[in-house]
Scaffold this motif. Structure first.
Motif, PDB file in Angstrom:
ATOM      1  N   ARG A  49      -1.110   5.903  -8.457  1.00 32.25           N
ATOM      2  CA  ARG A  49      -0.938   5.096  -7.245  1.00 32.25           C
ATOM      3  C   ARG A  49      -1.509   3.696  -7.441  1.00 32.25           C
ATOM      4  O   ARG A  49      -0.903   2.691  -7.051  1.00 32.25           O
ATOM      5  CB  ARG A  49      -1.622   5.777  -6.058  1.00 32.25           C
ATOM      6  CG  ARG A  49      -1.463   4.994  -4.744  1.00 32.25           C
ATOM      7  CD  ARG A  49      -2.350   5.564  -3.649  1.00 32.25           C
ATOM      8  NE  ARG A  49      -3.743   5.505  -4.014  1.00 32.25           N
ATOM      9  CZ  ARG A  49      -4.498   4.400  -3.958  1.00 32.25           C
ATOM     10  NH1 ARG A  49      -3.973   3.261  -3.546  1.00 32.25           N
ATOM     11  NH2 ARG A  49      -5.767   4.439  -4.304  1.00 32.25           N
TER      12      ARG A  49
ATOM     13  N   ALA B 204       1.657  12.028  -8.799  1.00 34.11           N
ATOM     14  CA  ALA B 204       1.017  11.506  -7.590  1.00 34.11           C
ATOM     15  C   ALA B 204      -0.497  11.388  -7.717  1.00 34.11           C
ATOM     16  O   ALA B 204      -1.211  11.503  -6.732  1.00 34.11           O
ATOM     17  CB  ALA B 204       1.380  12.379  -6.383  1.00 34.11           C
TER      18      ALA B 204
ATOM     19  N   ALA C 252      -1.900   8.001  -0.130  1.00 31.03           N
ATOM     20  CA  ALA C 252      -2.913   8.464  -1.082  1.00 31.03           C
ATOM     21  C   ALA C 252      -2.359   9.530  -2.014  1.00 31.03           C
ATOM     22  O   ALA C 252      -1.366  10.207  -1.716  1.00 31.03           O
ATOM     23  CB  ALA C 252      -4.111   9.011  -0.314  1.00 31.03           C
ATOM     24  N   GLY C 253      -3.029   9.682  -3.159  1.00 26.56           N
ATOM     25  CA  GLY C 253      -2.597  10.633  -4.165  1.00 26.56           C
ATOM     26  C   GLY C 253      -2.534  12.067  -3.654  1.00 26.56           C
ATOM     27  O   GLY C 253      -3.104  12.409  -2.612  1.00 26.56           O
TER      28      GLY C 253
ATOM     29  N   TYR D 147       5.221   6.653  -9.569  1.00 26.36           N
ATOM     30  CA  TYR D 147       4.368   7.249  -8.547  1.00 26.36           C
ATOM     31  C   TYR D 147       5.297   7.781  -7.476  1.00 26.36           C
ATOM     32  O   TYR D 147       6.097   7.042  -6.899  1.00 26.36           O
ATOM     33  CB  TYR D 147       3.406   6.226  -7.941  1.00 26.36           C
ATOM     34  CG  TYR D 147       2.510   6.847  -6.886  1.00 26.36           C
ATOM     35  CD1 TYR D 147       1.498   7.722  -7.251  1.00 26.36           C
ATOM     36  CD2 TYR D 147       2.697   6.578  -5.533  1.00 26.36           C
ATOM     37  CE1 TYR D 147       0.677   8.315  -6.299  1.00 26.36           C
ATOM     38  CE2 TYR D 147       1.882   7.166  -4.573  1.00 26.36           C
ATOM     39  CZ  TYR D 147       0.876   8.032  -4.963  1.00 26.36           C
ATOM     40  OH  TYR D 147       0.082   8.634  -4.022  1.00 26.36           O
TER      41      TYR D 147
ATOM     42  N   GLU E 223      -4.148   9.560  -8.146  1.00 25.38           N
ATOM     43  CA  GLU E 223      -4.691   8.315  -7.614  1.00 25.38           C
ATOM     44  C   GLU E 223      -4.580   7.189  -8.639  1.00 25.38           C
ATOM     45  O   GLU E 223      -4.368   6.026  -8.290  1.00 25.38           O
ATOM     46  CB  GLU E 223      -6.153   8.507  -7.206  1.00 25.38           C
ATOM     47  CG  GLU E 223      -6.326   9.079  -5.812  1.00 25.38           C
ATOM     48  CD  GLU E 223      -5.817   8.122  -4.738  1.00 25.38           C
ATOM     49  OE1 GLU E 223      -6.165   6.934  -4.774  1.00 25.38           O
ATOM     50  OE2 GLU E 223      -5.065   8.571  -3.859  1.00 25.38           O
TER      51      GLU E 223
ATOM     52  N   SER F 117       0.829  -1.206   0.000  1.00 26.44           N
ATOM     53  CA  SER F 117       0.000   0.000   0.000  1.00 26.44           C
ATOM     54  C   SER F 117       0.859   1.251   0.000  1.00 26.44           C
ATOM     55  O   SER F 117       1.925   1.293   0.605  1.00 26.44           O
ATOM     56  CB  SER F 117      -0.930   0.005   1.209  1.00 26.44           C
ATOM     57  OG  SER F 117      -0.190   0.052   2.413  1.00 26.44           O
ATOM     58  N   LEU F 118       0.380   2.271  -0.691  1.00 20.63           N
ATOM     59  CA  LEU F 118       1.104   3.526  -0.833  1.00 20.63           C
ATOM     60  C   LEU F 118       0.263   4.690  -0.307  1.00 20.63           C
ATOM     61  O   LEU F 118      -0.969   4.602  -0.295  1.00 20.63           O
ATOM     62  CB  LEU F 118       1.446   3.768  -2.310  1.00 20.63           C
ATOM     63  CG  LEU F 118       2.395   2.760  -2.935  1.00 20.63           C
ATOM     64  CD1 LEU F 118       2.364   2.861  -4.461  1.00 20.63           C
ATOM     65  CD2 LEU F 118       3.814   2.985  -2.418  1.00 20.63           C
TER      66      LEU F 118
ATOM     67  N   ALA G  63       0.810   1.600  -9.547  1.00 19.33           N
ATOM     68  CA  ALA G  63       2.012   1.225  -8.808  1.00 19.33           C
ATOM     69  C   ALA G  63       1.735   0.119  -7.797  1.00 19.33           C
ATOM     70  O   ALA G  63       2.512  -0.825  -7.660  1.00 19.33           O
ATOM     71  CB  ALA G  63       2.599   2.454  -8.110  1.00 19.33           C
ATOM     72  N   GLU G  64       0.616   0.222  -7.087  1.00 13.90           N
ATOM     73  CA  GLU G  64       0.262  -0.794  -6.087  1.00 13.90           C
ATOM     74  C   GLU G  64      -0.043  -2.141  -6.745  1.00 13.90           C
ATOM     75  O   GLU G  64       0.451  -3.186  -6.313  1.00 13.90           O
ATOM     76  CB  GLU G  64      -0.939  -0.339  -5.265  1.00 13.90           C
ATOM     77  CG  GLU G  64      -0.615   0.660  -4.185  1.00 13.90           C
ATOM     78  CD  GLU G  64      -1.800   0.906  -3.255  1.00 13.90           C
ATOM     79  OE1 GLU G  64      -2.879   0.298  -3.477  1.00 13.90           O
ATOM     80  OE2 GLU G  64      -1.660   1.705  -2.313  1.00 13.90           O
TER      81      GLU G  64
ATOM     82  N   ARG H 273       5.655  10.141  -3.941  1.00 15.31           N
ATOM     83  CA  ARG H 273       4.868  10.698  -2.837  1.00 15.31           C
ATOM     84  C   ARG H 273       5.741  10.945  -1.616  1.00 15.31           C
ATOM     85  O   ARG H 273       6.499  10.074  -1.191  1.00 15.31           O
ATOM     86  CB  ARG H 273       3.749   9.710  -2.483  1.00 15.31           C
ATOM     87  CG  ARG H 273       2.777  10.226  -1.448  1.00 15.31           C
ATOM     88  CD  ARG H 273       1.940  11.386  -1.956  1.00 15.31           C
ATOM     89  NE  ARG H 273       0.739  11.567  -1.156  1.00 15.31           N
ATOM     90  CZ  ARG H 273       0.682  12.309  -0.049  1.00 15.31           C
ATOM     91  NH1 ARG H 273       1.759  12.954   0.385  1.00 15.31           N
ATOM     92  NH2 ARG H 273      -0.441  12.398   0.628  1.00 15.31           N
TER      93      ARG H 273
END
Length: 291
Positions: free
Chosen positions: A27, A22, A15-16, A89, A24, A12-13, A30-31, A91
């Motif tokens: 994200r 970055a 949130a956007g 992504y 959503e 898990s990353l 990427a996840e 963040r």
């Protein structure tokens, strides 16, 4: 050498955010496609100072087919109407604090970047010191690694070549310039300059790059954390216990050692692009069949 194993930890990353890389949508890509995620900052080098450092993580993901064989793009941030190609992504949790994107990460903050496998491979094949590091992180610093990521790690030698020499030297010199606050360089840390007369963190990283570049060119690998006695010296520099003239002398010696290491390198002149291309092809096809 033992084979890398899967470590199915946290994928898990955060949130956007309103940053170009970055959204959503980025994200989620990427996840879902994550194959490797590791710590890459001072903590993995062994040079962190308690209560001063953020946590830096890097990962690699596979992309959905429409982003590889088609023209699909992702929004430019969570509020952006424009679109960008998906390459990563990125963040920083410090962005959530007042000041947003202008904030500099500090103790307790997380900086994470998840590269597309294609972009990561391009950078790694060129000898980029930052991305190559992900191949040598010990298991205890791995956040997530599936079988595809494990195969990549097992084939680290495919990415290592003499091309790394110029990249390590360039990164060393960039950190040195930042340490000295030279025009056009990355902004140094005024609080460190005020106490020690120079940015001790940039100094430490410049010297670390020299040490690791020499090791990579000579052995094809990077030992993490940095072995002794070099680690103790780097930590002394980080704490400001080494004078600026001594640091500059050590950096001159490090640059000379890197040049000598390139001339005597035990690694190939070029990386194994054919294997990397095949790995990218196989890995994406297998991912698309199951997603």
């Amino acid at each position: 050498m033992s084979m890398a194993r899967a470590i199915l930890g946290d994928r898990s990353l955060p949130a956007g955010f309103n940053h170009p890389h970055a959204s959503e949508e980025a994200r989620a890509i990427a996840e879902a496609g994550l194959i490797l995620r590791v710590q890459v900052g001072s903590g993995v080098h062994g040079t962190s100072i308690s209560g001063q450092d953020d946590r830096d993580e890097m990962g690699i993901c596979l992309e959905p087919r429409e982003f590889v064989t088609g023209l699909a793009r992702v929004p430019r941030g969570i509020d952006g109407e424009a679109e960008v190609e998906f390459e990563q992504y990125q963040r920083h949790t410090v962005w959530d604090k007042p000041g947003g994107l202008a904030n500099r990460s500090g103790a307790g903050d997380l900086d994470v970047v998840i590269y597309s496998a294609r972009k990561w491979c391009r950078l790694a094949l060129a000898g980029n010191p930052t991305v190559l590091l992900a191949l040598f992180v010990p298991d205890e610093e791995v956040v997530f690694r599936n079988e595809v990521g494990a195969e990549l790690v097992d084939n680290a030698h495919r990415f290592v070549s003499k091309l790394a020499a110029a990249r390590f030297l360039g990164y060393l010199q960039s950190q040195k310039s930042a340490m000295l606050g030279e025009s056009g360089a990355h902004t140094n840390r005024p609080e460190l300059v005020a106490v020690h007369g120079y940015d001790t963190k940039f100094a430490m990283h410049a010297l670390r790059l020299g040490i690791q570049g020499v090791e990579l060119l000579g052995t094809g690998r990077i030992t993490l954390p940095v072995p002794e006695p070099d680690l103790s010296f780097l930590r002394s520099v980080r704490r400001g216990e080494v004078s600026l003239p001594e640091v500059l002398k050590a950096l001159d010696a490090s640059e000379a050692e890197l040049a000598a290491a390139e001339a005597d390198a035990a690694v190939p002149d070029e990386p194994d692009r054919e294997w990397v291309d095949d790995w990218l092809h196989r890995s994406h096809l297998a991912y698309w069949e199951t997603s």
